[in-house]
Design a protein around this motif. Structure first.
Motif, PDB file in Angstrom:
ATOM      1  N   GLY A  57      22.424 -15.936  78.648  1.00 47.89           N
ATOM      2  CA  GLY A  57      21.035 -15.493  78.608  1.00 47.89           C
ATOM      3  C   GLY A  57      20.816 -14.158  77.937  1.00 47.89           C
ATOM      4  O   GLY A  57      19.688 -13.800  77.610  1.00 47.89           O
ATOM      5  N   LEU A  58      21.878 -13.369  77.731  1.00 49.60           N
ATOM      6  CA  LEU A  58      21.737 -12.060  77.090  1.00 49.60           C
ATOM      7  C   LEU A  58      22.082 -12.163  75.609  1.00 49.60           C
ATOM      8  O   LEU A  58      22.622 -13.161  75.151  1.00 49.60           O
ATOM      9  CB  LEU A  58      22.642 -11.022  77.754  1.00 49.60           C
ATOM     10  N   THR A  59      21.799 -11.102  74.858  1.00 51.50           N
ATOM     11  CA  THR A  59      22.106 -11.030  73.440  1.00 51.50           C
ATOM     12  C   THR A  59      23.018  -9.839  73.189  1.00 51.50           C
ATOM     13  O   THR A  59      22.733  -8.727  73.646  1.00 51.50           O
ATOM     14  CB  THR A  59      20.806 -10.856  72.618  1.00 51.50           C
ATOM     15  N   PHE A  60      24.119 -10.060  72.466  1.00 49.18           N
ATOM     16  CA  PHE A  60      25.016  -8.979  72.082  1.00 49.18           C
ATOM     17  C   PHE A  60      24.279  -8.052  71.125  1.00 49.18           C
ATOM     18  O   PHE A  60      23.627  -8.505  70.181  1.00 49.18           O
ATOM     19  CB  PHE A  60      26.271  -9.549  71.407  1.00 49.18           C
ATOM     20  N   VAL A  61      24.386  -6.724  71.363  1.00 46.77           N
ATOM     21  CA  VAL A  61      23.757  -5.732  70.488  1.00 46.77           C
ATOM     22  C   VAL A  61      24.810  -4.986  69.689  1.00 46.77           C
ATOM     23  O   VAL A  61      24.779  -4.978  68.462  1.00 46.77           O
ATOM     24  CB  VAL A  61      22.877  -4.741  71.286  1.00 46.77           C
ATOM     25  N   SER A  62      25.777  -4.347  70.380  1.00 44.24           N
ATOM     26  CA  SER A  62      26.752  -3.532  69.649  1.00 44.24           C
ATOM     27  C   SER A  62      27.917  -3.126  70.531  1.00 44.24           C
ATOM     28  O   SER A  62      27.860  -3.236  71.759  1.00 44.24           O
ATOM     29  CB  SER A  62      26.085  -2.261  69.111  1.00 44.24           C
ATOM     30  N   THR A  63      28.951  -2.629  69.862  1.00 42.40           N
ATOM     31  CA  THR A  63      30.066  -1.965  70.528  1.00 42.40           C
ATOM     32  C   THR A  63      30.275  -0.623  69.840  1.00 42.40           C
ATOM     33  O   THR A  63      29.911  -0.445  68.680  1.00 42.40           O
ATOM     34  CB  THR A  63      31.378  -2.773  70.445  1.00 42.40           C
ATOM     35  N   SER A  64      30.880   0.299  70.569  1.00 38.20           N
ATOM     36  CA  SER A  64      31.227   1.593  69.983  1.00 38.20           C
ATOM     37  C   SER A  64      32.464   2.118  70.683  1.00 38.20           C
ATOM     38  O   SER A  64      32.939   1.552  71.659  1.00 38.20           O
ATOM     39  CB  SER A  64      30.067   2.592  70.100  1.00 38.20           C
ATOM     40  N   GLY A  65      32.983   3.222  70.176  1.00 39.01           N
ATOM     41  CA  GLY A  65      34.208   3.784  70.731  1.00 39.01           C
ATOM     42  C   GLY A  65      35.414   3.175  70.046  1.00 39.01           C
ATOM     43  O   GLY A  65      35.452   3.101  68.817  1.00 39.01           O
ATOM     44  N   ALA A  66      36.374   2.672  70.838  1.00 43.45           N
ATOM     45  CA  ALA A  66      37.614   2.113  70.294  1.00 43.45           C
ATOM     46  C   ALA A  66      37.399   0.778  69.606  1.00 43.45           C
ATOM     47  O   ALA A  66      38.294   0.277  68.931  1.00 43.45           O
ATOM     48  CB  ALA A  66      38.645   1.978  71.403  1.00 43.45           C
ATOM     49  N   CYS A  67      36.228   0.191  69.766  1.00 43.89           N
ATOM     50  CA  CYS A  67      35.913  -1.100  69.151  1.00 43.89           C
ATOM     51  C   CYS A  67      34.528  -1.003  68.522  1.00 43.89           C
ATOM     52  O   CYS A  67      33.576  -0.602  69.179  1.00 43.89           O
ATOM     53  CB  CYS A  67      35.926  -2.194  70.217  1.00 43.89           C
ATOM     54  N   THR A  68      34.440  -1.380  67.250  1.00 39.55           N
ATOM     55  CA  THR A  68      33.133  -1.343  66.575  1.00 39.55           C
ATOM     56  C   THR A  68      32.769  -2.696  66.002  1.00 39.55           C
ATOM     57  O   THR A  68      31.917  -2.792  65.124  1.00 39.55           O
ATOM     58  CB  THR A  68      33.125  -0.265  65.468  1.00 39.55           C
ATOM     59  N   THR A  69      33.431  -3.752  66.494  1.00 36.25           N
ATOM     60  CA  THR A  69      33.156  -5.109  66.040  1.00 36.25           C
ATOM     61  C   THR A  69      32.759  -5.956  67.241  1.00 36.25           C
ATOM     62  O   THR A  69      32.895  -5.534  68.386  1.00 36.25           O
ATOM     63  CB  THR A  69      34.403  -5.737  65.398  1.00 36.25           C
ATOM     64  N   ALA A  98      52.499  -1.312  74.391  1.00 34.61           N
ATOM     65  CA  ALA A  98      51.826  -2.616  74.450  1.00 34.61           C
ATOM     66  C   ALA A  98      51.324  -2.924  73.049  1.00 34.61           C
ATOM     67  O   ALA A  98      50.499  -2.199  72.505  1.00 34.61           O
ATOM     68  CB  ALA A  98      50.683  -2.583  75.451  1.00 34.61           C
ATOM     69  N   ASP A  99      51.861  -3.982  72.440  1.00 36.90           N
ATOM     70  CA  ASP A  99      51.490  -4.357  71.075  1.00 36.90           C
ATOM     71  C   ASP A  99      50.402  -5.422  71.069  1.00 36.90           C
ATOM     72  O   ASP A  99      50.280  -6.220  72.002  1.00 36.90           O
ATOM     73  CB  ASP A  99      52.714  -4.895  70.327  1.00 36.90           C
ATOM     74  N   ASN A 100      49.635  -5.428  69.990  1.00 37.37           N
ATOM     75  CA  ASN A 100      48.604  -6.447  69.774  1.00 37.37           C
ATOM     76  C   ASN A 100      47.664  -6.573  70.967  1.00 37.37           C
ATOM     77  O   ASN A 100      47.401  -7.668  71.458  1.00 37.37           O
ATOM     78  CB  ASN A 100      49.239  -7.791  69.446  1.00 37.37           C
ATOM     79  N   VAL A 101      47.151  -5.449  71.424  1.00 34.38           N
ATOM     80  CA  VAL A 101      46.235  -5.437  72.561  1.00 34.38           C
ATOM     81  C   VAL A 101      44.875  -5.961  72.099  1.00 34.38           C
ATOM     82  O   VAL A 101      44.325  -5.496  71.105  1.00 34.38           O
ATOM     83  CB  VAL A 101      46.104  -4.020  73.152  1.00 34.38           C
ATOM     84  N   THR A 102      44.373  -6.954  72.828  1.00 31.37           N
ATOM     85  CA  THR A 102      43.100  -7.588  72.494  1.00 31.37           C
ATOM     86  C   THR A 102      42.189  -7.556  73.713  1.00 31.37           C
ATOM     87  O   THR A 102      42.607  -7.895  74.816  1.00 31.37           O
ATOM     88  CB  THR A 102      43.320  -9.057  72.072  1.00 31.37           C
ATOM     89  N   VAL A 103      40.945  -7.143  73.500  1.00 28.39           N
ATOM     90  CA  VAL A 103      39.941  -7.108  74.567  1.00 28.39           C
ATOM     91  C   VAL A 103      38.876  -8.155  74.263  1.00 28.39           C
ATOM     92  O   VAL A 103      38.427  -8.266  73.128  1.00 28.39           O
ATOM     93  CB  VAL A 103      39.285  -5.716  74.670  1.00 28.39           C
TER      94      VAL A 103
END
Length: 102
Positions: free
Chosen positions: A41-53, A29-34
């Motif tokens: 109402g919530l605020t994004f804080v962070s990602t970790s693991g396979a995604c750090t952005t 599977a190429d160019n996999v995007t999540v």
């Protein structure tokens, strides 16, 4: 894509979700995007693991049966009241025809 997280959250706390993306197809599977938009109402804080952005997250290529795990954290503001329940929906896509990762 499979997603796990808490059954409830309280104002002033963080909520942590775990996303597991698996290539169930017979080919790469190429160019996999999540994507996992921040719930209203919530605020994004962070990602970790396979995604750090922040999302969308580009995972690149996944081999057949390969999986990647992403942990995402959101903040529930102390004055949070709605929407209730919190709705959080993640999705995954690929440019490979006929090979949708799950």
């Amino acid at each position: 894509i499979a997603k796990t997280g808490p059954a409830s959250a309280t104002p002033g706390s963080t909520v942590v979700y775990t996303l597991t993306v698996v290539n169930d197809g017979p080919s790469i599977a190429d160019n996999v995007t999540v994507t996992d938009p921040t719930p209203a109402g919530l605020t994004f804080v962070s990602t970790s693991g396979a995604c750090t952005t922040a999302f969308p997250c580009l995972l690149g290529s996944l081999q057949p049966a390969e999986s990647r795990v992403i942990t995402v954290t959101f903040q529930v503001p102390s004055a949070y009241t709605a929407p209730n329940p919190i709705v959080n929906v993640a999705s995954v896509s690929t440019t490979t025809a006929g090979d949708a990762p799950g």
